[in-house]
Design an enzyme around this catalytic site. Structure first.
Site, short mmCIF file in Angstrom:
data_model
loop_
_atom_site.label_atom_id
_atom_site.label_comp_id
_atom_site.label_asym_id
_atom_site.label_seq_id
_atom_site.Cartn_x
_atom_site.Cartn_y
_atom_site.Cartn_z
N GLY A 1 7.75 4.57 7.87
CA GLY A 1 6.05 5.57 8.13
C GLY A 1 6.80 6.26 9.93
O GLY A 1 7.54 6.14 10.41
N SER A 2 5.66 6.60 10.10
CA SER A 2 5.57 7.14 11.65
C SER A 2 5.91 6.39 13.21
O SER A 2 5.31 5.40 13.01
CB SER A 2 4.43 8.58 12.53
N THR A 3 6.58 7.38 13.58
CA THR A 3 6.61 6.04 14.95
C THR A 3 5.07 5.28 15.70
O THR A 3 5.27 4.57 15.89
CB THR A 3 7.44 7.07 16.03
N VAL B 1 1.91 5.79 14.16
CA VAL B 1 1.88 3.95 13.80
C VAL B 1 3.03 2.81 13.57
O VAL B 1 2.24 1.55 13.54
CB VAL B 1 1.11 4.60 12.22
N GLY B 2 3.99 3.16 13.68
CA GLY B 2 4.62 1.82 13.82
C GLY B 2 4.31 1.05 15.08
O GLY B 2 4.43 0.02 15.04
N GLU C 1 10.18 14.64 16.05
CA GLU C 1 10.67 15.04 13.97
C GLU C 1 9.74 15.85 13.81
O GLU C 1 8.83 15.77 13.56
CB GLU C 1 10.21 13.65 14.35
N LYS D 1 0.59 -1.24 0.38
CA LYS D 1 0.14 0.10 -0.11
C LYS D 1 1.20 1.11 0.11
O LYS D 1 1.51 1.61 0.84
CB LYS D 1 -0.90 -0.21 1.60
N GLU E 1 10.34 0.27 10.25
CA GLU E 1 11.44 1.24 9.73
C GLU E 1 10.65 2.76 10.13
O GLU E 1 9.81 3.38 9.26
CB GLU E 1 12.07 1.17 8.30
P1 NDP Z 1 2.21 7.44 8.68
O1 NDP Z 1 2.81 6.95 9.29
O2 NDP Z 1 0.64 7.68 9.79
O3 NDP Z 1 1.71 6.14 7.13
C1 NDP Z 1 2.86 6.20 7.05
C2 NDP Z 1 2.37 5.35 6.10
O4 NDP Z 1 0.79 4.30 6.85
C3 NDP Z 1 1.02 5.47 4.98
O5 NDP Z 1 0.98 4.35 4.26
C4 NDP Z 1 -0.05 5.56 5.87
O6 NDP Z 1 -1.59 5.51 4.77
C5 NDP Z 1 0.14 4.26 6.71
N1 NDP Z 1 -1.19 4.22 7.72
C6 NDP Z 1 -1.28 5.14 8.43
N2 NDP Z 1 -2.35 4.13 9.79
C7 NDP Z 1 -2.43 3.36 9.66
C8 NDP Z 1 -2.03 1.97 10.09
N3 NDP Z 1 -3.07 2.63 11.47
N4 NDP Z 1 -2.64 1.33 9.78
C9 NDP Z 1 -1.60 0.74 9.11
N5 NDP Z 1 -1.36 1.30 8.13
C10 NDP Z 1 -1.77 3.55 8.45
O7 NDP Z 1 2.33 8.85 7.94
P2 NDP Z 1 2.18 10.15 7.94
O8 NDP Z 1 2.06 10.24 6.41
O9 NDP Z 1 1.15 10.13 8.84
O10 NDP Z 1 2.89 11.06 8.16
C11 NDP Z 1 3.26 11.22 9.40
C12 NDP Z 1 4.16 11.77 10.40
O11 NDP Z 1 5.05 11.14 10.28
C13 NDP Z 1 4.84 13.13 9.42
O12 NDP Z 1 4.33 14.08 9.70
C14 NDP Z 1 6.53 12.56 9.99
O13 NDP Z 1 6.78 13.40 11.61
C15 NDP Z 1 6.29 11.52 10.02
N6 NDP Z 1 6.82 10.13 9.19
C16 NDP Z 1 8.43 9.65 9.06
C17 NDP Z 1 8.53 9.09 8.44
C18 NDP Z 1 9.39 7.75 8.40
O14 NDP Z 1 9.94 7.61 7.27
N7 NDP Z 1 9.92 8.34 9.17
C19 NDP Z 1 7.49 8.77 7.19
C20 NDP Z 1 6.83 9.21 6.68
C21 NDP Z 1 5.95 10.12 7.91
P3 NDP Z 1 -2.10 7.41 4.56
O15 NDP Z 1 -0.98 7.67 4.31
O16 NDP Z 1 -2.88 6.83 3.59
O17 NDP Z 1 -2.58 7.91 5.59
#
Ligand code: NDP
Length: 788
Positions: A243-245, A247-248, A396, A191, A265
């Site tokens: 993604g974000s910590t 959601v991780g 962050e 996704k 990651e």
């Molecule tokens: P998220 O962690 O929310 O998103 C990363 C991915 O996970 C996206 O594909 C998102 O879908 C998906 N997702 C969101 N919620 C869930 C869930 N509950 N279960 C499974 N998958 C989910 O990052 P955001 O895009 O919302 O960004 C928010 C903040 O996170 C940023 O401002 C930044 O600080 C941080 N971030 C850090 C990253 C890193 O690599 N360290 C990368 C991205 C963000 P969708 O985008 O469609 O909502």
């Protein structure tokens, strides 16, 4: 004056736009409306959401919101495809990866332009960094596919992998996930992020065109809920998330107890350390790449500048001059440095964080210079006058915002660098190689760049320490994240543990026992905090001893002692080996006594178990100076030293069976690799371990390296798992308790190994090697450039 003469005089840039025509033509060919790519086919678009160009707000396409049924269909397709795909020879699978790499190179301009239009990053970056690295990743993994059986002889793929990626490097994150998964023989459902699905859809079409078997790669678009449907789907064997910590952690909690593989990651707040002897101009250029690359939307962005006080004023002045020459504007312009942020909501989020930081005393500097009136643009910002607790230092930001602080000594630099919940990356600038190589191992981060920054390569693992997640992407470590031991599927349920002994009705009944074994904390025997004891019974139910009933306070004391002993991790591997050999030798001297104790507790002949325990200590003593790293040769003038480091303090809860070996088999690898340990021995038969105190004391084990708390396994395991001072947790016990431990581990995202109610025959020699060694360590890649 003619124009060229004018330009020479002002040295101003003219526009150099990259054409969007190819990308627009591709979007038009799909009617600018996309369904999912499932089972090798495009589904009809369902309920859609818009994907906009953040540089100008124009809608690029409508994307389908993935439903639970869509995820179901994708899992079904991936499951059906798994058997034939994993049965192909590595060479055959590699050829598909090679074809993907070739196709990406062939269409690199289309990919780069589409990425820039969808994400807002400068075309210079998508063209010169993202897309070449994507191709490199598929080439690199072509080789892994072919050499898999030789390099990972006892491993099998997980099966169906669910992969969820963010929007900052849309195609690159896809490549980091899909290439190793496919090379290992898995099939995938990926996704992309809601804001940036387009290059993933273009990639799907590449898969279609090169004839990748249907169902091997499935792309389901959507938002967070689609991601949740993937995470919770029972038909998925492994989740890989970037993604974000926040959601991780939610994903860690959702997968707890399911047995799904997991790699995370996550975020970062990476330090960028500049020592007074650094080549300052190079360090400034590096800093531009560290924090303003991709508008700072980089998980490993060098967002915390730590500069030595003696050069602070000069460095900040030079930095401000350099900031004034950074050009913010149309990302498709080839001479733009800073493009658009991904979406208005991110711009707002960053502005809010900045307001909070300023309210807490931060001073913000932004250079003069034009910024487009329309679109998601922010000027590069430098934040000073901050304390470590300021929001802008701790959080962050994920935007073009650098926070600066100073330090006086190398020790202070390390302390400031590590003063964060994250541990993804770090950068060190110094012309003194001795200093740089002294600091690198002291930084708690998965990647350290010396005199360079943001270097990535498919052959070099990438991933974090602490709350930046676990698992690595790239290289050998990245491959192993998509493989599991072939024998795992043969594991049977562990026999049910004996019920806990009934509490003596009259507490005075145990009075005839002359001694209660104490806890062992910080090298001393100590009474349990609760002053309660638990009876140890023989197989006939007769009380044969008593041990302390450990509680939260005992665990706290033990963790404190284990943390205080962490210099064990920097003790020479040779010395650690000597200590383990000595433990083995001293245990062997007393083998008859230990064998008798095992027999008394379990009724079984203990001689064999003692002999195996001694042998196991020998085995891991032998590993202490052999399980080490590698030197990678990425395609630039640098080497990357992959250093194997311990995790820190490990909580280890031994299985109920095998009172001695059950503990020794788990603590030996942990100790050999330099971890300190809080051990909870078998709740039923703890006396073999409480007898060990004297052996430990006579074996030169430094105080605090091994700490032992007796009591109820599940209660103590939960307390250990919740403790922020514990870096990793191993638990052998029931499936329900394993789920509890995994869920409790989200506090600081500690790495876990749990037996999930399965019987791991720890006497088996397969546990004498890298199975536990790999789980007791993490790899740090230190990039070291060379050349004058
Ligand atoms: P998220 O962690 O929310 O998103 C990363 C991915 O996970 C996206 O594909 C998102 O879908 C998906 N997702 C969101 N919620 C869930 C869930 N509950 N279960 C499974 N998958 C989910 O990052 P955001 O895009 O919302 O960004 C928010 C903040 O996170 C940023 O401002 C930044 O600080 C941080 N971030 C850090 C990253 C890193 O690599 N360290 C990368 C991205 C963000 P969708 O985008 O469609 O909502």
């Amino acid at each position: 004056m003619n124009k060229i003469a004018q330009i020479f005089q002002t040295l101003d840039y003219g526009p150099a736009p990259e054409g969007p025509d190819q990308a627009n033509a591709w979007l038009d060919s799909h009617g600018r409306k996309f369904g999912h790519f499932i089972d090798g086919k495009w589904t009809k678009p369902g309920k859609t959401f818009a994907s906009d160009n953040p540089a100008n707000g124009d809608k690029l396409a409508d994307i389908t919101e993935g439903t639970a049924e869509d995820v179901n269909a994708a899992v079904k397709a991936a499951r059906a495809a798994f058997k034939p795909w994993s049965a192909l020879s590595g060479y055959e699978r590699g050829k598909y990866l090679y074809a993907i790499a070739r196709a990406i190179q062939k269409h690199s301009r289309l990919f780069a332009v589409l990425e820039t239009m969808d994400n807002g990053k400068p075309i210079r970056e998508s063209r010169d960094v993202d897309i070449p690295l994507v191709a490199r990743h598929f080439y690199h993994h072509t080789g892994w596919a072919q050499h898999l059986s030789r390099e990972f002889p006892d491993a099998v793929p997980y099966g169906v992998c669910g992969q969820i990626i963010p929007w900052n490097f849309p195609l690159l994150m896809l490549a980091w996930k899909i290439a190793p998964a496919l090379a290992a023989g898995n099939t995938v459902i990926l996704k992309p992020a809601e804001f940036t699905s387009l290059t993933a859809l273009l990639f799907a079409e590449i898969c279609e065109r090169i004839g990748l078997p249907k169902g091997v790669v499935n792309i389901v678009t959507g938002q967070g809920e689609t991601g949740q449907a993937i995470v919770s789907h029972e038909g998925i064997d492994k989740i890989a998330f970037t993604g974000s910590t926040e959601v991780g952690k939610a994903i860690r909690a959702a997968t707890a107890g399911t047995g799904k593989g997991l790699s995370l990651e996550l975020g970062g707040k990476s330090p960028y350390i500049v020592f007074e002897d650094a080549d300052i101009d190079s360090a400034i250029e590096g800093l531009v790449d560290a924090i303003w690359f991709n508008q700072g939307q980089v998980c490993c962005a060098g967002s915390r500048l730590l500069v030595q006080e003696s050069i602070e004023t000069r460095f900040i002045a030079k930095l401000k001059t350099r900031m004034a020459s950074l050009r913010v504007g149309d990302p498709l312009d080839k001479s733009i440095d800073i493009g658009a942020l991904v979406a208005p909501v991110q711009v707002e989020r960053i502005r809010d964080l900045m307001k909070r930081g300023v309210a807490e005393g931060a001073v913000v500097y932004e250079a003069d210079g034009p910024v487009p009136a329309k679109g998601c643009f922010l000027k590069p910002a430098l934040v000073t006058n901050v304390s470590p607790a300021n929001t802008l230092v701790a959080e962050e930001i994920f935007g073009p915002v650098l926070v600066a602080m100073s330090f006086r000594t190398p020790e202070e630099a390390v302390a400031l660098a590590n003063n964060t919940k994250y541990g993804l990356a770090a950068t060190i600038w110094s012309e003194n190689i001795n200093l740089a190589l002294d600091i690198a191992p002291k930084i708690k981060a998965g990647v350290v760049w010396i005199n360079g920054t943001n270097n990535f390569d498919a052959a070099v693992g990438f991933g974090g320490y602490k709350e930046s997640g676990f698992g690595r992407e790239g290289g050998r470590e990245g491959m192993s994240a998509y493989l599991k031991p072939a024998w795992e599927k043969e594991l049977k349920a562990a026999p049910a543990a004996k019920p806990a002994p009934a509490k003596a009705e009259n507490p005075l009944d145990s009075g005839h026992l002359d001694q209660t074994a104490k806890m062992y904390i910080g090298g001393k025997q100590s009474r349990p905090d609760s002053a309660y004891n638990r009876a140890v019974l023989d197989p006939k139910g007769q009380t044969i001893g008593e041990v302390g009933e450990g509680n939260r306070k005992d665990i706290r004391n033990a963790v404190e002692a284990a943390r205080a002993a962490l210099s064990w991790s920097t003790t020479a591997a040779h010395t650690r080996a000597q200590v383990l050999y000595f433990l083995a030798e001293n245990l062997d001297y007393r083998r008859d006594e230990f064998a008798a104790r095992i027999k008394a507790q379990t009724g079984e002949d203990g001689a064999n178990e003692v002999a195996l325990s001694v042998e196991r200590l020998f085995a891991f003593a032998g590993w202490a100076d052999k399980y080490d790293g590698a030197v990678h040769n990425p395609p630039l003038r640098a080497v990357a030293a992959a250093m194997v480091e311990p995790l820190g303090v490990m909580g280890i809860v031994a299985p109920p069976s095998r009172p001695l070996l059950g503990s020794i088999a788990l603590i030996a690898p942990a100790l050999a690799m330099g971890n300190t340990v809080v051990l909870v021995p078998s709740a039923q038969s703890p006396l073999s371990i409480t007898d060990l105190y004297q052996v430990i004391e006579t074996s030169d084990v430094p105080n605090g390296v091994i700490n032992i708390v007796t009591g109820d396994s599940v209660t103590l395991a939960r307390t250990l798992a919740e403790h922020d001072g514990v870096d990793a947790m191993w638990f052998a016990g029931s499936a329900e308790a394993s789920a509890i431990v995994e869920k409790a581990s989200i506090t600081n995202l500690k790495q876990t190994w749990t037996s999930r109610g399965l019987y791991y025959d720890l006497a088996d020699r397969r546990f004498e090697g890298d199975y536990f060694l790999s789980k007791a360590t993490q790899v740090k890649n230190v990039w070291i450039p060379y050349g004058a």
